[in-house]
Motif scaffolding. Structure first.
Motif, PDB file in Angstrom:
ATOM      1  N   SER A 350       0.854  -1.198   0.000  1.00 57.05           N
ATOM      2  CA  SER A 350       0.000   0.000   0.000  1.00 57.05           C
ATOM      3  C   SER A 350       0.879   1.233   0.000  1.00 57.05           C
ATOM      4  O   SER A 350       1.720   1.406   0.890  1.00 57.05           O
ATOM      5  CB  SER A 350      -0.917   0.023   1.233  1.00 57.05           C
ATOM      6  N   PHE A 351       0.683   2.107  -1.001  1.00 56.84           N
ATOM      7  CA  PHE A 351       1.524   3.292  -1.116  1.00 56.84           C
ATOM      8  C   PHE A 351       1.003   4.463  -0.291  1.00 56.84           C
ATOM      9  O   PHE A 351       1.752   5.379   0.008  1.00 56.84           O
ATOM     10  CB  PHE A 351       1.622   3.707  -2.597  1.00 56.84           C
ATOM     11  N   ARG A 352      -0.276   4.416   0.060  1.00 55.58           N
ATOM     12  CA  ARG A 352      -0.846   5.511   0.860  1.00 55.58           C
ATOM     13  C   ARG A 352      -2.198   5.060   1.410  1.00 55.58           C
ATOM     14  O   ARG A 352      -2.815   4.138   0.860  1.00 55.58           O
ATOM     15  CB  ARG A 352      -1.019   6.771   0.016  1.00 55.58           C
ATOM     16  N   PRO A 353      -2.689   5.715   2.473  1.00 52.24           N
ATOM     17  CA  PRO A 353      -4.028   5.389   2.986  1.00 52.24           C
ATOM     18  C   PRO A 353      -5.086   5.820   1.958  1.00 52.24           C
ATOM     19  O   PRO A 353      -5.007   6.907   1.393  1.00 52.24           O
ATOM     20  CB  PRO A 353      -4.135   6.219   4.271  1.00 52.24           C
ATOM     21  N   VAL A 354      -6.048   4.953   1.734  1.00 49.99           N
ATOM     22  CA  VAL A 354      -7.091   5.235   0.747  1.00 49.99           C
ATOM     23  C   VAL A 354      -8.459   4.920   1.329  1.00 49.99           C
ATOM     24  O   VAL A 354      -8.676   3.824   1.863  1.00 49.99           O
ATOM     25  CB  VAL A 354      -6.900   4.396  -0.542  1.00 49.99           C
ATOM     26  N   SER A 355      -9.365   5.879   1.242  1.00 45.32           N
ATOM     27  CA  SER A 355     -10.774   5.662   1.589  1.00 45.32           C
ATOM     28  C   SER A 355     -11.617   6.078   0.396  1.00 45.32           C
ATOM     29  O   SER A 355     -11.335   7.104  -0.242  1.00 45.32           O
ATOM     30  CB  SER A 355     -11.174   6.469   2.828  1.00 45.32           C
ATOM     31  N   ALA A 356     -12.657   5.302   0.089  1.00 44.13           N
ATOM     32  CA  ALA A 356     -13.477   5.586  -1.100  1.00 44.13           C
ATOM     33  C   ALA A 356     -14.924   5.217  -0.844  1.00 44.13           C
ATOM     34  O   ALA A 356     -15.230   4.409   0.038  1.00 44.13           O
ATOM     35  CB  ALA A 356     -12.941   4.813  -2.307  1.00 44.13           C
ATOM     36  N   GLU A 357     -15.820   5.821  -1.661  1.00 43.54           N
ATOM     37  CA  GLU A 357     -17.257   5.533  -1.566  1.00 43.54           C
ATOM     38  C   GLU A 357     -17.567   4.349  -2.480  1.00 43.54           C
ATOM     39  O   GLU A 357     -17.604   4.490  -3.700  1.00 43.54           O
ATOM     40  CB  GLU A 357     -18.071   6.762  -1.989  1.00 43.54           C
ATOM     41  N   ILE A 358     -17.808   3.168  -1.885  1.00 44.00           N
ATOM     42  CA  ILE A 358     -18.038   1.949  -2.663  1.00 44.00           C
ATOM     43  C   ILE A 358     -19.101   1.093  -1.991  1.00 44.00           C
ATOM     44  O   ILE A 358     -19.495   1.350  -0.853  1.00 44.00           O
ATOM     45  CB  ILE A 358     -16.741   1.112  -2.802  1.00 44.00           C
ATOM     46  N   LEU A 388      -1.784  -1.105  -3.909  1.00 45.53           N
ATOM     47  CA  LEU A 388      -2.851  -0.101  -3.815  1.00 45.53           C
ATOM     48  C   LEU A 388      -2.232   1.280  -3.905  1.00 45.53           C
ATOM     49  O   LEU A 388      -1.278   1.595  -3.179  1.00 45.53           O
ATOM     50  CB  LEU A 388      -3.617  -0.251  -2.501  1.00 45.53           C
ATOM     51  N   ASN A 389      -2.782   2.117  -4.795  1.00 51.50           N
ATOM     52  CA  ASN A 389      -2.315   3.495  -4.934  1.00 51.50           C
ATOM     53  C   ASN A 389      -3.523   4.375  -5.266  1.00 51.50           C
ATOM     54  O   ASN A 389      -4.616   3.865  -5.558  1.00 51.50           O
ATOM     55  CB  ASN A 389      -1.252   3.600  -6.028  1.00 51.50           C
ATOM     56  N   ALA A 390      -3.330   5.686  -5.261  1.00 55.01           N
ATOM     57  CA  ALA A 390      -4.452   6.602  -5.543  1.00 55.01           C
ATOM     58  C   ALA A 390      -3.922   7.945  -5.993  1.00 55.01           C
ATOM     59  O   ALA A 390      -2.774   8.311  -5.728  1.00 55.01           O
ATOM     60  CB  ALA A 390      -5.327   6.766  -4.307  1.00 55.01           C
ATOM     61  N   ASP A 391      -4.762   8.672  -6.721  1.00 57.25           N
ATOM     62  CA  ASP A 391      -4.481  10.073  -7.016  1.00 57.25           C
ATOM     63  C   ASP A 391      -5.635  10.900  -6.464  1.00 57.25           C
ATOM     64  O   ASP A 391      -6.364  10.443  -5.575  1.00 57.25           O
ATOM     65  CB  ASP A 391      -4.254  10.286  -8.519  1.00 57.25           C
ATOM     66  N   HIS A 392      -5.829  12.110  -6.986  1.00 56.71           N
ATOM     67  CA  HIS A 392      -6.874  12.978  -6.440  1.00 56.71           C
ATOM     68  C   HIS A 392      -8.282  12.546  -6.834  1.00 56.71           C
ATOM     69  O   HIS A 392      -9.260  13.018  -6.255  1.00 56.71           O
ATOM     70  CB  HIS A 392      -6.655  14.413  -6.920  1.00 56.71           C
ATOM     71  N   LYS A 393      -8.392  11.610  -7.798  1.00 56.22           N
ATOM     72  CA  LYS A 393      -9.710  11.260  -8.331  1.00 56.22           C
ATOM     73  C   LYS A 393     -10.026   9.764  -8.246  1.00 56.22           C
ATOM     74  O   LYS A 393     -11.197   9.389  -8.030  1.00 56.22           O
ATOM     75  CB  LYS A 393      -9.792  11.710  -9.798  1.00 56.22           C
ATOM     76  N   TYR A 394      -9.026   8.897  -8.426  1.00 58.12           N
ATOM     77  CA  TYR A 394      -9.241   7.449  -8.466  1.00 58.12           C
ATOM     78  C   TYR A 394      -8.308   6.735  -7.496  1.00 58.12           C
ATOM     79  O   TYR A 394      -7.269   7.278  -7.102  1.00 58.12           O
ATOM     80  CB  TYR A 394      -8.973   6.901  -9.874  1.00 58.12           C
ATOM     81  N   GLY A 459       2.841 -15.027 -16.622  1.00 65.05           N
ATOM     82  CA  GLY A 459       1.999 -14.366 -15.622  1.00 65.05           C
ATOM     83  C   GLY A 459       1.033 -13.350 -16.203  1.00 65.05           C
ATOM     84  O   GLY A 459       1.038 -13.071 -17.402  1.00 65.05           O
ATOM     85  N   THR A 460       0.216 -12.804 -15.297  1.00 64.51           N
ATOM     86  CA  THR A 460      -0.866 -11.890 -15.695  1.00 64.51           C
ATOM     87  C   THR A 460      -0.913 -10.702 -14.742  1.00 64.51           C
ATOM     88  O   THR A 460      -0.621 -10.841 -13.547  1.00 64.51           O
ATOM     89  CB  THR A 460      -2.219 -12.615 -15.681  1.00 64.51           C
ATOM     90  N   VAL A 461      -1.321  -9.533 -15.266  1.00 65.31           N
ATOM     91  CA  VAL A 461      -1.499  -8.322 -14.449  1.00 65.31           C
ATOM     92  C   VAL A 461      -2.901  -7.782 -14.699  1.00 65.31           C
ATOM     93  O   VAL A 461      -3.278  -7.504 -15.848  1.00 65.31           O
ATOM     94  CB  VAL A 461      -0.463  -7.236 -14.797  1.00 65.31           C
ATOM     95  N   PHE A 462      -3.695  -7.647 -13.636  1.00 65.15           N
ATOM     96  CA  PHE A 462      -4.998  -6.990 -13.702  1.00 65.15           C
ATOM     97  C   PHE A 462      -4.897  -5.652 -12.983  1.00 65.15           C
ATOM     98  O   PHE A 462      -4.375  -5.578 -11.858  1.00 65.15           O
ATOM     99  CB  PHE A 462      -6.084  -7.837 -13.035  1.00 65.15           C
ATOM    100  N   THR A 463      -5.391  -4.591 -13.633  1.00 64.75           N
ATOM    101  CA  THR A 463      -5.406  -3.260 -13.026  1.00 64.75           C
ATOM    102  C   THR A 463      -6.843  -2.771 -12.950  1.00 64.75           C
ATOM    103  O   THR A 463      -7.549  -2.738 -13.961  1.00 64.75           O
ATOM    104  CB  THR A 463      -4.579  -2.255 -13.846  1.00 64.75           C
ATOM    105  N   VAL A 464      -7.280  -2.397 -11.745  1.00 66.24           N
ATOM    106  CA  VAL A 464      -8.644  -1.899 -11.518  1.00 66.24           C
ATOM    107  C   VAL A 464      -8.563  -0.432 -11.103  1.00 66.24           C
ATOM    108  O   VAL A 464      -7.762  -0.066 -10.237  1.00 66.24           O
ATOM    109  CB  VAL A 464      -9.349  -2.721 -10.417  1.00 66.24           C
TER     110      VAL A 464
END
Length: 475
Positions: A350-358, A388-394, A459-464
């Motif tokens: 985890s690169f930073r704390p993330v909270s989201a509306e889900i 896990l990472n995040a920017d100002h929008k996602y 191998g495989t990489v999935f990005t959400v």
């Protein structure tokens, strides 16, 4: 029957429209011509009478006619004017008394009207009474030296001759209008029939397409509009057929997937029933296999129910503010025993704390499927890295593994229901072929996106990608 009614109704409406377009200008033209004629004729008559009246008024003043109304020269001119214009002339003095009436009816009487009073003040009055059909003019009689009004000449002229011509013109125009109307109605009927013909062909083609199972298309290119309708219909029909094929394939796949465990259970149960004095070890072995098939059946049913829920409107999402770091920690903790059985390293970064509306339940299921697939389709002593990472929008969740990979030609199909890359090992691995379909639906319900990158054997990489703040409404 309804289709015939539609065609007849359309034809009738087109007929009315074309007829109105043809006949309405005739009506407007007739009204305009008649109004123009009447206004022009009355205006010309008023101008002519006004000039004659002013000439006569000057002579009345010059000969001091109001003092002696027996003067023949003035009387003859008054009589002549009355006869020519079919009118009436009255001479009124400064006391508003009628000193001369060419009709001989009101001589000696007093007349006070708006026109007479205004004329005494020096105005030239001209008035047209359309209802009574006469023109009335009032001209002041002025002293040539002082220019004071000493009387009024009031002239009333009939417009019967104008209206006779008006009626004659109107009658002729109406005859021409009736002939034009008949011609226009015939043309309207012809064009209505001609314009509706492509829609008849379209209706017939639709009936043929509906009656036959062949992959026919609608193509009515008589007009640009019908060609556009045909193209739009064919596009819609293609989508409907694709959906129908997908539905049939889905039903077939569901039937096959549900039937396979049942068949295995029946074979195992029949084997036990056909044998006498079955050894306890064999009995336990068969019952264990039956239990596994029941569990497999149960998993398929649960995944199907999850998929049905995912297909419902996004308005049913239970949105709340969730700590994504804790959510991923919980998923990793739940799946770590499965990874340990295959000696697979499971790492969360985890690169930073993330909270989201889900919707915590739905997105948890989606992410769980990705991590579980990464474990199941991995190599022994492999690894699964979740970040896990995040920017100002996602916020972004990346699931990478060292597994068997996915061939490039299969990447575009991996989200299809019941699709499996390696069908020969599906039973061994225990998948239902619905996990990625559920995952994709859950991500899309959150207005997010999912991408896969893979190379066979590497191998495989999935990005959400999911918005931090839930975006309501359909897109």
């Amino acid at each position: 029957m309804k289709k015939l009614k539609f065609i007849h109704s359309l034809k009738f409406r087109l007929f009315l429209l074309i007829a109105m377009i043809g006949i309405l200008p005739n009506i407007i033209l007739r009204t305009g011509v008649l109004m123009t004629y009447e206004n022009r004729a009355v205006s010309n008559r008023s101008i002519d009478i006004s000039s004659q009246t002013k000439i006569l008024a000057n002579q009345v003043v010059t000969y001091n006619y109001m003092a002696d109304v027996s003067q023949e020269i003035i009387n003859s001119q008054l009589e002549q004017m009355t006869n020519i214009y079919d009118g009436r002339v009255m001479i009124i003095n400064s006391h508003f008394q009628i000193v001369k009436d060419t009709y001989g009816l009101d001589t000696g009487k007093t007349i006070i009207s708006e026109e007479v009073v205004r004329s005494f003040k020096g105005e030239d009055i001209s008035k047209y009474d359309q209802e009574s059909r006469y023109i009335e003019l009032a001209v002041p009689l002025k002293n040539t030296d002082t220019q004071e009004s000493i009387g009024v000449m009031l002239v009333s002229v009939s417009t019967d001759s104008i209206m006779m011509n008006y009626d004659y013109i109107k009658k002729n125009i109406q005859i021409i209008e009736m002939v034009n109307a008949i011609v226009i109605l015939a043309i309207a009927l012809f064009w209505a029939h001609h314009l509706v013909r492509p829609f008849k062909k379209m209706t017939k083609s639709l009936e043929e397409i509906q009656a036959e199972d062949e992959e026919e298309e609608l193509m009515i290119s008589d007009y640009t509009e019908t060609e556009a309708i045909s193209d739009a219909f064919n596009e819609m029909l293609g989508r409907i057929r694709a959906i129908d094929n997908s539905r049939q394939e889905f039903v077939s796949n569901v039937s096959h997937e549900l039937k396979t465990p049942l068949t295995s259970m029946k074979v195992l149960a029949d084997s036990l029933l056909d044998q006498d004095d079955v050894p306890v070890e064999l009995y336990k072995d068969f019952m264990g296999d039956i239990a596994e098939e029941i569990e497999r059946e149960n998993k398929i049913i649960n995944d199907l129910l999850s998929l049905v829920k995912m297909n419902k409107a996004a308005g049913e999402l239970n949105i709340s503010l969730v700590n994504i770091n804790d959510l991923l920690e919980m998923i990793m903790k739940r799946l770590r025993p499965i990874a340990e059985k295959q000696n697979i390293e499971l790492v969360l970064e985890s690169f930073r704390p993330v909270s989201a509306e889900i919707d915590e339940v739905k997105l948890s299921l989606a992410l769980n499927n990705l991590v579980e697939n990464a474990i199941k389709y991995n190599k022994k002593d492999g690894w699964v890295h979740v970040s896990l990472n995040a920017d100002h929008k996602y916020f972004f969740v990346r699931v990478e593994d060292s597994g068997i990979g996915i061939p490039e030609e299969y990447l575009e199909h991996i989200y299809e229901r019941f699709f499996r890359v390696d069908k020969s090992h599906s039973k061994e691995i225990g998948g239902t072929g619905l996990g990625l379909a559920i995952t994709r639906n859950a991500v899309l319900m959150h207005r997010g996106a999912i991408k896969a990158h893979s190379k066979e054997g590497e191998g495989t990489v999935f990005t959400v990608r999911i918005p931090l703040n839930y975006i309501g409404g359909m897109t």
